[in-house]
Scaffold this active site. Structure first.
Site, PDB file in Angstrom:
ATOM      1  N   CYS A  78       0.822  -1.203   0.000  1.00 17.12           N
ATOM      2  CA  CYS A  78       0.000   0.000   0.000  1.00 17.12           C
ATOM      3  C   CYS A  78       0.859   1.258   0.000  1.00 17.12           C
ATOM      4  O   CYS A  78       0.439   2.309  -0.466  1.00 17.12           O
ATOM      5  CB  CYS A  78      -0.899  -0.038   1.229  1.00 17.12           C
ATOM      6  N   THR A 147     -13.942   0.144   5.899  1.00 20.72           N
ATOM      7  CA  THR A 147     -12.808  -0.767   5.768  1.00 20.72           C
ATOM      8  C   THR A 147     -11.729  -0.302   6.733  1.00 20.72           C
ATOM      9  O   THR A 147     -11.299   0.854   6.673  1.00 20.72           O
ATOM     10  CB  THR A 147     -12.255  -0.775   4.336  1.00 20.72           C
ATOM     11  N   LYS A 208     -16.617  -8.851   6.924  1.00 20.14           N
ATOM     12  CA  LYS A 208     -15.772  -9.477   5.914  1.00 20.14           C
ATOM     13  C   LYS A 208     -14.306  -9.288   6.286  1.00 20.14           C
ATOM     14  O   LYS A 208     -13.937  -8.311   6.933  1.00 20.14           O
ATOM     15  CB  LYS A 208     -16.044  -8.879   4.530  1.00 20.14           C
ATOM     16  N   LEU A 311     -17.765   4.550  -7.324  1.00 19.51           N
ATOM     17  CA  LEU A 311     -17.050   5.813  -7.478  1.00 19.51           C
ATOM     18  C   LEU A 311     -16.260   6.036  -6.203  1.00 19.51           C
ATOM     19  O   LEU A 311     -16.643   5.567  -5.123  1.00 19.51           O
ATOM     20  CB  LEU A 311     -18.026   6.969  -7.697  1.00 19.51           C
ATOM     21  N   ASP A 575      38.588  12.230  31.803  1.00 19.30           N
ATOM     22  CA  ASP A 575      38.995  11.512  33.011  1.00 19.30           C
ATOM     23  C   ASP A 575      40.482  11.669  33.284  1.00 19.30           C
ATOM     24  O   ASP A 575      40.914  11.853  34.433  1.00 19.30           O
ATOM     25  CB  ASP A 575      38.631  10.039  32.874  1.00 19.30           C
TER      26      ASP A 575
END
Length: 607
Positions: A78, A147, A208, A311, A575
């Site tokens: 996607c 969905t 679904k 559509l 140090d």
């Protein structure tokens, strides 16, 4: 009585046969007449506006509305690997604009609306949007569907149903939680299953499950999905892998629906064709004794263009008459210019008239100028990654899955959301999954600087003096002697940096352990007095510059190893010099200056 019983009582076989056939013809004729009358009755009750009828006489009474371009998953089929550019908020349809257009479509004959995304549940006000759509029922709207990936749905679903949601499609491509993370690049498999459980127990008219099937990744799970239909009134729909911009579609990765049906029939030879809904995209099948059914959406191998009644309205207000057609017409712009309903209908009608008889074949579909799937709305690698569970996957396309890219100044990319790479959707620490990557040669260079006083600079740049009578030493002499007893400052710091880089994964919790090929650490004492202005306080006079270059052949970069080497080196300098300069030192400017290798490309910091 259609034909006189006298004909049946006759002794002539010919007359009896005639009577039987004549009655059959008359019965068929009566059924056809009743069906035609019913169709005419329905058409007269909810007529479809001529603006929604194309030149091939298809009536479009189904509208899919994308509510957002955003999603809380990152499914590779996607999402393009380079990410997507999000529309500015001002370019998206407002709730009021969505409702006005939906009202116009419903009054024109649309009876079914489905809400999509992105992921529609991330849209603010979705409960109110569904409630507003529900008020359109007296205009002829019959169903409101959605969905969703289900990630955050199970708690909100009852309220959505109360407001009018009637149908739900859940997207779930695998029943394996580890594969789920590979496909979506996020956790949340358990949350989706919970959403499915809540949906099946609700009063929804239809539930679904959408499954995008890809060869070598999840096609072996088809029978497992079919098994879900045995005890639940669930419809599982197997969707052929479809090509969109940036999703690395490959025909070799597509499994045709006919092949899936053949596999199912081998296991369930008694499978039967189930009745399809009018204009349904799926060809449905059922197994005797199963409460649910399964079907195939064969957009690639056996398209259903002749009966298409759909559509699409994108989140930024463009009408698309075909999923695979790049052409779009802006209703948003017309709205905001003050167009009347009639003017909007004219624009819609112009778009619908331009709809083609069918979309291109799978080899010729436009994946260059058409949008990626996530911007349209709806769901439609050469490595063998091994996860911690020991489960292995062999699928070449995994090497093309999206990953984070450098930020582009002035442009909002999808992956530049507020989601951190080391934090999951629940806010918990999460190690980045690199199992899909191929090992490559990687190099990173980091630099840093520690500001030191003059006494420290002289200490590290002069040779050791011969010891003199310590009885005459000042406190400063004693501090210098203490510092020198620790050894050569720069050499010790160099070794510390090399050792530190090799311990990075032990120091930084979510770093991957890497087998380093080479670590180069250099430290250079700097005297800035010769280049300074008269203002001695304007800039540091003395410093030590550290540079570390780390190389490896691995699945992830070595920037952290280079930064760790510089940090540990400079801390070691601190140090060793603290006896003479502990209050005056300052570590600055630790940064990555160069990296090479990996899918995100090379990087060089401009100074």
């Amino acid at each position: 009585m259609l034909i006189s019983n006298a004909l049946y009582r006759t002794k002539s076989p010919t007359l009896r046969c005639f009577a039987t056939n004549a009655n059959a013809v008359l019965r068929k004729s009566n059924v056809q007449l009743r069906a035609q009358a019913r169709i005419k009755e329905i058409d007269s009750a909810t007529p479809v506006s001529p603006h929604l009828i194309d030149t091939f006489h298809r009536q479009h009474n189904y509208l899919r509305i994308s509510l957002t371009e955003r999603c809380n998953l990152r499914c590779f089929y996607c999402m393009p690997s380079e990410g997507i550019e999000l529309s500015p908020d001002g370019k998206l349809l407002t709730n009021e604009e969505v409702l006005r257009l939906a009202t116009l479509f419903v009054k024109s004959g649309v009876t079914k609306i489905r809400l999509t995304g992105g992921e529609p549940t991330v849209r603010k006000g979705i409960v109110d949007i569904i409630g507003s759509l529900n008020s359109l029922r007296h205009h002829g709207l019959k169903s409101i569907g959605m969905t969703s990936n289900g990630l955050v749905l199970h708690r909100r679903l009852p309220q959505l149903i109360d407001n009018g949601l009637t149908h739900l499609n859940l997207s779930l491509d695998t029943l394996d939680p580890y594969k789920f993370e590979i496909i979506t690049r996020r956790r949340g498999h358990e949350a989706v299953l919970k959403a499915l459980e809540v949906a099946l127990a609700s009063r929804l008219q239809s539930v679904k499950l959408n499954v995008v099937v890809i060869k070598g990744l999840n096609d072996s799970e088809v029978l497992d999905f079919v098994k879900l239909t045995k005890d639940e009134p669930l419809s599982v729909r197997f969707i052929e892998f479809m090509p969109f911009t940036g999703n690395k579609w490959d025909k070799k990765k597509m499994v045709e629906s006919s092949d899936l049906l053949r596999r199912i029939k081998e296991q369930h030879p008694n499978v039967q064709r189930a009745p399809d809904e009018l204009n349904d995209t799926a060809k449905s099948w059922t197994i005797p004794g199963h409460k649910g059914n399964f079907g195939f959406i064969s957009s690639m191998s056996d398209h259903f263009c002749a009966s298409c009644n759909r559509l699409r309205l994108t989140a930024d207000g463009q009408i698309k008459v075909c999923l695979f057609d790049a052409k779009e017409v802006s209703l948003r712009d017309k709205l905001r210019m003050g167009a009347s309903d009639e003017e909007l209908l004219e624009t819609i009608g112009h778009a619908v008239t331009g709809k083609k008889e069918k979309h291109a074949g799978m080899e010729d579909i436009d994946v260059v100028t058409n949008r990626p799937m996530i911007l349209i709305g709806g769901k439609v690698a050469t490595s063998t990654p091994t996860l911690s569970s020991g489960v292995k996957f062999s699928w070449p396309l995994l090497s093309s899955m999206p990953r984070q890219q450098p930020h582009a100044l002035g442009t909002r990319f999808y992956h530049d959301s507020n989601q951190l790479t080391h934090i999951d959707e629940n806010g918990r620490a999460s190690m980045v999954d690199v199992s899909d990557k191929q090992p490559t040669n990687r190099t990173a260079t980091a630099t840093g600087r520690i500001i030191i006083p003059e006494i420290a600079y002289k200490l590290i740049t002069t040779s050791y003096p011969i010891d003199e009578d310590s009885k005459t030493w000042t406190e400063a002499d004693k501090a210098v002697s203490k510092a020198r007893r620790k050894g050569d400052v720069l050499t010790v710091a160099q070794l510390a940096g090399i050792m530190g880089s090799k311990q990075t994964s032990n120091l930084i919790p979510l770093c991957h352990p890497l087998s380093l090929s080479k670590v180069d650490v250099t430290l250079k004492a700097e005297d800035h007095t010769g280049s300074q202005s008269e203002n001695k306080d304007a800039a540091p006079r003395y410093s030590v510059l550290c540079s570390a270059t780390v190389s490896c052949e691995g699945k992830t970069g070595v920037e952290m190893e280079a930064l760790t080497a510089v940090s540990v080196s400079l801390l070691t300098v601190w140090d060793m010099l603290k006896a003479v300069a502990g209050k005056e030192m300052e570590i600055r400017e630790i940064m990555v200056t160069h990296k090479a290798g990996g899918r995100s490309g090379d990087f060089a910091r401009s100074r």
